[in-house]
Scaffold this motif. Structure first.
Motif, PDB file in Angstrom:
ATOM      1  N   ALA A  96      12.383 -43.187 -23.306  1.00 39.25           N
ATOM      2  CA  ALA A  96      12.885 -43.894 -24.490  1.00 39.25           C
ATOM      3  C   ALA A  96      13.758 -45.068 -24.075  1.00 39.25           C
ATOM      4  O   ALA A  96      13.667 -46.160 -24.649  1.00 39.25           O
ATOM      5  N   TYR A  97      14.587 -44.874 -23.067  1.00 37.91           N
ATOM      6  CA  TYR A  97      15.473 -45.938 -22.590  1.00 37.91           C
ATOM      7  C   TYR A  97      14.681 -47.136 -22.086  1.00 37.91           C
ATOM      8  O   TYR A  97      15.065 -48.282 -22.298  1.00 37.91           O
ATOM      9  N   LEU A  98      13.556 -46.861 -21.426  1.00 38.70           N
ATOM     10  CA  LEU A  98      12.716 -47.927 -20.902  1.00 38.70           C
ATOM     11  C   LEU A  98      11.832 -48.542 -21.986  1.00 38.70           C
ATOM     12  O   LEU A  98      11.151 -49.534 -21.741  1.00 38.70           O
ATOM     13  N   GLY A  99      11.843 -47.939 -23.182  1.00 39.73           N
ATOM     14  CA  GLY A  99      11.068 -48.485 -24.293  1.00 39.73           C
ATOM     15  C   GLY A  99       9.614 -48.079 -24.290  1.00 39.73           C
ATOM     16  O   GLY A  99       8.783 -48.727 -24.920  1.00 39.73           O
ATOM     17  N   HIS A 100       9.293 -46.995 -23.612  1.00 39.49           N
ATOM     18  CA  HIS A 100       7.906 -46.533 -23.578  1.00 39.49           C
ATOM     19  C   HIS A 100       7.597 -45.670 -24.799  1.00 39.49           C
ATOM     20  O   HIS A 100       8.472 -44.982 -25.313  1.00 39.49           O
ATOM     21  N   ASN A 101       6.343 -45.707 -25.214  1.00 37.36           N
ATOM     22  CA  ASN A 101       5.906 -44.891 -26.350  1.00 37.36           C
ATOM     23  C   ASN A 101       5.675 -43.439 -25.958  1.00 37.36           C
ATOM     24  O   ASN A 101       5.759 -42.544 -26.794  1.00 37.36           O
ATOM     25  N   ASP A 102       5.338 -43.209 -24.713  1.00 39.62           N
ATOM     26  CA  ASP A 102       5.127 -41.843 -24.239  1.00 39.62           C
ATOM     27  C   ASP A 102       5.469 -41.767 -22.753  1.00 39.62           C
ATOM     28  O   ASP A 102       5.808 -42.768 -22.130  1.00 39.62           O
ATOM     29  N   LEU A 103       5.372 -40.580 -22.195  1.00 38.79           N
ATOM     30  CA  LEU A 103       5.787 -40.364 -20.808  1.00 38.79           C
ATOM     31  C   LEU A 103       4.858 -41.006 -19.782  1.00 38.79           C
ATOM     32  O   LEU A 103       5.267 -41.265 -18.653  1.00 38.79           O
ATOM     33  N   ARG A 104       3.624 -41.290 -20.153  1.00 35.16           N
ATOM     34  CA  ARG A 104       2.684 -41.854 -19.175  1.00 35.16           C
ATOM     35  C   ARG A 104       3.192 -43.185 -18.620  1.00 35.16           C
ATOM     36  O   ARG A 104       3.057 -43.456 -17.439  1.00 35.16           O
ATOM     37  N   GLY A 105       3.777 -44.002 -19.479  1.00 32.46           N
ATOM     38  CA  GLY A 105       4.318 -45.278 -19.021  1.00 32.46           C
ATOM     39  C   GLY A 105       5.474 -45.099 -18.057  1.00 32.46           C
ATOM     40  O   GLY A 105       5.637 -45.854 -17.103  1.00 32.46           O
ATOM     41  N   THR A 106       6.280 -44.081 -18.280  1.00 30.26           N
ATOM     42  CA  THR A 106       7.449 -43.830 -17.440  1.00 30.26           C
ATOM     43  C   THR A 106       7.043 -43.261 -16.090  1.00 30.26           C
ATOM     44  O   THR A 106       7.633 -43.595 -15.067  1.00 30.26           O
ATOM     45  N   GLN A 107       6.038 -42.429 -16.068  1.00 34.21           N
ATOM     46  CA  GLN A 107       5.631 -41.777 -14.830  1.00 34.21           C
ATOM     47  C   GLN A 107       5.189 -42.781 -13.767  1.00 34.21           C
ATOM     48  O   GLN A 107       5.291 -42.512 -12.582  1.00 34.21           O
ATOM     49  N   ARG A 108       4.734 -43.956 -14.195  1.00 35.34           N
ATOM     50  CA  ARG A 108       4.352 -44.980 -13.222  1.00 35.34           C
ATOM     51  C   ARG A 108       5.537 -45.425 -12.371  1.00 35.34           C
ATOM     52  O   ARG A 108       5.388 -45.788 -11.225  1.00 35.34           O
ATOM     53  N   TYR A 109       6.732 -45.431 -12.964  1.00 32.27           N
ATOM     54  CA  TYR A 109       7.914 -45.920 -12.261  1.00 32.27           C
ATOM     55  C   TYR A 109       8.489 -44.902 -11.290  1.00 32.27           C
ATOM     56  O   TYR A 109       9.222 -45.251 -10.379  1.00 32.27           O
ATOM     57  N   LEU A 110       8.219 -43.653 -11.521  1.00 29.40           N
ATOM     58  CA  LEU A 110       8.883 -42.610 -10.760  1.00 29.40           C
ATOM     59  C   LEU A 110       8.092 -42.256  -9.512  1.00 29.40           C
ATOM     60  O   LEU A 110       7.149 -41.512  -9.544  1.00 29.40           O
ATOM     61  N   ARG A 111       8.486 -42.838  -8.432  1.00 27.63           N
ATOM     62  CA  ARG A 111       7.866 -42.584  -7.133  1.00 27.63           C
ATOM     63  C   ARG A 111       8.870 -41.810  -6.284  1.00 27.63           C
ATOM     64  O   ARG A 111      10.054 -42.128  -6.251  1.00 27.63           O
ATOM     65  N   LEU A 112       8.362 -40.825  -5.580  1.00 30.35           N
ATOM     66  CA  LEU A 112       9.247 -40.048  -4.725  1.00 30.35           C
ATOM     67  C   LEU A 112       9.588 -40.844  -3.483  1.00 30.35           C
ATOM     68  O   LEU A 112       8.730 -41.471  -2.885  1.00 30.35           O
ATOM     69  N   THR A 113      10.846 -40.845  -3.131  1.00 33.78           N
ATOM     70  CA  THR A 113      11.270 -41.525  -1.924  1.00 33.78           C
ATOM     71  C   THR A 113      11.535 -40.500  -0.837  1.00 33.78           C
ATOM     72  O   THR A 113      11.751 -39.325  -1.108  1.00 33.78           O
ATOM     73  N   VAL A 114      11.520 -40.938   0.397  1.00 35.75           N
ATOM     74  CA  VAL A 114      11.660 -40.037   1.538  1.00 35.75           C
ATOM     75  C   VAL A 114      12.978 -39.259   1.476  1.00 35.75           C
ATOM     76  O   VAL A 114      13.015 -38.067   1.765  1.00 35.75           O
ATOM     77  N   ASP A 115      14.054 -39.909   1.047  1.00 35.21           N
ATOM     78  CA  ASP A 115      15.338 -39.211   1.041  1.00 35.21           C
ATOM     79  C   ASP A 115      15.427 -38.159  -0.051  1.00 35.21           C
ATOM     80  O   ASP A 115      16.286 -37.296  -0.021  1.00 35.21           O
ATOM     81  N   LEU A 116      14.521 -38.171  -1.034  1.00 41.83           N
ATOM     82  CA  LEU A 116      14.516 -37.143  -2.078  1.00 41.83           C
ATOM     83  C   LEU A 116      13.713 -35.914  -1.670  1.00 41.83           C
ATOM     84  O   LEU A 116      13.913 -34.845  -2.210  1.00 41.83           O
ATOM     85  N   TYR A 117      12.785 -36.069  -0.772  1.00 45.05           N
ATOM     86  CA  TYR A 117      11.860 -34.995  -0.440  1.00 45.05           C
ATOM     87  C   TYR A 117      12.539 -33.661  -0.116  1.00 45.05           C
ATOM     88  O   TYR A 117      12.170 -32.639  -0.683  1.00 45.05           O
ATOM     89  N   PRO A 118      13.560 -33.615   0.741  1.00 47.50           N
ATOM     90  CA  PRO A 118      14.189 -32.321   1.040  1.00 47.50           C
ATOM     91  C   PRO A 118      14.807 -31.662  -0.208  1.00 47.50           C
ATOM     92  O   PRO A 118      14.706 -30.453  -0.373  1.00 47.50           O
ATOM     93  N   ASN A 119      15.415 -32.441  -1.077  1.00 49.22           N
ATOM     94  CA  ASN A 119      16.016 -31.870  -2.287  1.00 49.22           C
ATOM     95  C   ASN A 119      14.958 -31.282  -3.208  1.00 49.22           C
ATOM     96  O   ASN A 119      15.179 -30.250  -3.829  1.00 49.22           O
TER      97      ASN A 119
END
Length: 141
Positions: A96-119
């Motif tokens: 909603a903050y990014l102004g997307h109508n549904d989650l599909r648009g948001t999922q494009r932005y969310l890429r896992l980074t190497v420093d997140l992998y262990p968490n």
């Protein structure tokens, strides 16, 4: 509509008071000097000028204005993972903050980074390990 801080709201109100006071049309917050909206080409040129002044090289592939949006989304995800927040519950807010109508648009932005992998691995093992049990040595083949 997007949520903004009270401080930013006050700044916008001041901007509107000073910039829009002669103009009866308020359809665009940042209107071009000729009225209406800025063209994409103008925004691109203005952004390139800012990069030039900041001595940031531009290869044609980046940085782009859209990269700020992507970085914001990824940093939100990272913060949530580090704080062990429930990403499933929070993702609709980011959408909603990014102004997307549904989650599909948001999922494009969310890429896992190497420093997140262990968490993420620790979180999955902690919360979902019962779904996939450990394989004993004789089952490995």
């Amino acid at each position: 509509m997007i949520p903004i801080s009270n401080n930013l709201k006050k700044r916008f109100q001041e901007y509107i008071k000073n910039v829009h006071y002669l103009n009866s049309s308020t359809s665009f917050l940042f209107q071009s000097p000729f009225g209406g909206r800025y063209s994409e080409n103008t925004i691109y040129k203005l952004f390139r000028g800012i990069l030039w002044k900041a001595k940031i090289s531009h290869s044609g592939k980046g940085p782009r204005l859209h990269d700020f949006r992507h970085t914001f989304a990824v940093h939100c995800l990272k913060k949530w993972v580090i704080n062990e927040e429930n990403i499933t519950n929070l993702l609709p807010y980011l959408s909603a903050y990014l102004g997307h109508n549904d989650l599909r648009g948001t999922q494009r932005y969310l890429r896992l980074t190497v420093d997140l992998y262990p968490n993420i691995i620790n979180s999955v093992e902690k919360n979902l390990s019962f779904l996939i049990p450990e394989v004993s040595s004789n089952e490995a083949n």
